[in-house]
Structures are given as structure tokens and as C-alpha cells.
Design a protein around this motif. Sequence first.
Motif, PDB file in Angstrom:
ATOM      1  N   ALA A 214      37.237 -12.588 -38.898  1.00  0.00           N
ATOM      2  CA  ALA A 214      36.304 -11.536 -39.333  1.00  0.00           C
ATOM      3  C   ALA A 214      36.892 -10.600 -40.381  1.00  0.00           C
ATOM      4  O   ALA A 214      36.420  -9.494 -40.565  1.00  0.00           O
ATOM      5  CB  ALA A 214      35.801 -10.736 -38.131  1.00  0.00           C
TER       6      ALA A 214
ATOM      7  N   LEU B 230      33.373  -6.809 -36.404  1.00  0.00           N
ATOM      8  CA  LEU B 230      33.110  -7.751 -35.315  1.00  0.00           C
ATOM      9  C   LEU B 230      31.698  -7.645 -34.762  1.00  0.00           C
ATOM     10  O   LEU B 230      31.295  -8.451 -33.926  1.00  0.00           O
ATOM     11  CB  LEU B 230      34.122  -7.529 -34.177  1.00  0.00           C
ATOM     12  CG  LEU B 230      35.603  -7.654 -34.547  1.00  0.00           C
ATOM     13  CD1 LEU B 230      36.470  -7.435 -33.316  1.00  0.00           C
ATOM     14  CD2 LEU B 230      35.888  -9.003 -35.183  1.00  0.00           C
TER      15      LEU B 230
ATOM     16  N   TYR C 178      36.655  -9.744 -27.077  1.00  0.00           N
ATOM     17  CA  TYR C 178      36.842 -10.469 -28.333  1.00  0.00           C
ATOM     18  C   TYR C 178      38.325 -10.768 -28.556  1.00  0.00           C
ATOM     19  O   TYR C 178      38.699 -11.878 -28.919  1.00  0.00           O
ATOM     20  CB  TYR C 178      36.287  -9.646 -29.505  1.00  0.00           C
ATOM     21  CG  TYR C 178      36.401 -10.358 -30.821  1.00  0.00           C
ATOM     22  CD1 TYR C 178      35.348 -11.123 -31.322  1.00  0.00           C
ATOM     23  CD2 TYR C 178      37.567 -10.278 -31.591  1.00  0.00           C
ATOM     24  CE1 TYR C 178      35.455 -11.796 -32.512  1.00  0.00           C
ATOM     25  CE2 TYR C 178      37.683 -10.957 -32.791  1.00  0.00           C
ATOM     26  CZ  TYR C 178      36.624 -11.707 -33.256  1.00  0.00           C
ATOM     27  OH  TYR C 178      36.736 -12.384 -34.456  1.00  0.00           O
TER      28      TYR C 178
ATOM     29  N   HIS D  51      39.872 -14.573 -28.712  1.00  0.00           N
ATOM     30  CA  HIS D  51      40.446 -15.033 -29.978  1.00  0.00           C
ATOM     31  C   HIS D  51      41.978 -14.982 -29.975  1.00  0.00           C
ATOM     32  O   HIS D  51      42.598 -15.047 -31.031  1.00  0.00           O
ATOM     33  CB  HIS D  51      39.871 -14.216 -31.146  1.00  0.00           C
ATOM     34  CG  HIS D  51      38.430 -14.542 -31.390  1.00  0.00           C
ATOM     35  ND1 HIS D  51      37.406 -13.963 -30.672  1.00  0.00           N
ATOM     36  CD2 HIS D  51      37.849 -15.414 -32.255  1.00  0.00           C
ATOM     37  CE1 HIS D  51      36.250 -14.457 -31.098  1.00  0.00           C
ATOM     38  NE2 HIS D  51      36.494 -15.343 -32.045  1.00  0.00           N
TER      39      HIS D  51
END
Length: 91
Positions: free
Chosen positions: A29, A73, A84, A88
Motif C-alpha cells: 500500500a 490502508l 492488517y 501482512h
Amino acid sequence: MTPEQALAAKGQKPSPSPSTTMTPPTYPAGLTTREVEVLRLLAGGLTDLQIAEKLVLSPRTVHAHISSIYNKLGLTSRSAATRYAIEHHLA
């Protein structure tokens, strides 16, 4: 004559050293390295003030980083940011 000068005299360029050829890590991102640092600490349960103290930043700067993280995000909460980060492999 230095090795660089000798190469230049032959019309050759010295090969770059490994430290100059390393590329910075890329994060999802478009997060910056600093934002990932902040996100990791946020996911670790630290408050804005604790993050600021740990990274030697002002609380206002930490808040700005967190706002940027949320925007990039598409998130609106610390718990969502923590999830998140875990999903990730950033935390």
C-alpha cells in the motif's frame, strides 16, 4: 594513483559498492519505512506517546503517521491496523 583513477584512465567506471546498490524494502500500500515502524509498534499495543518516545518523535508526528497509515490502508481503527500488520507479516 587510486584504483578509481586507474579505471578512469582506461575509460572504465568502478563497479558500485554493495551498499549503494541495495534498494530499500518495499511495503504494501505504499507504506514508508517509518510508517511500518510506527505500525509495528502500534500493533504491539503501544500508545501514541509510547511510540513517540521509542522513535524519538513528537506525539503529533506519530499521530500524522498513523493518520497516513489509516488513509493508505483504508482503515479507521487501531485494531484494524493491528490485524492488517499481522496478516501482512509486518508485526
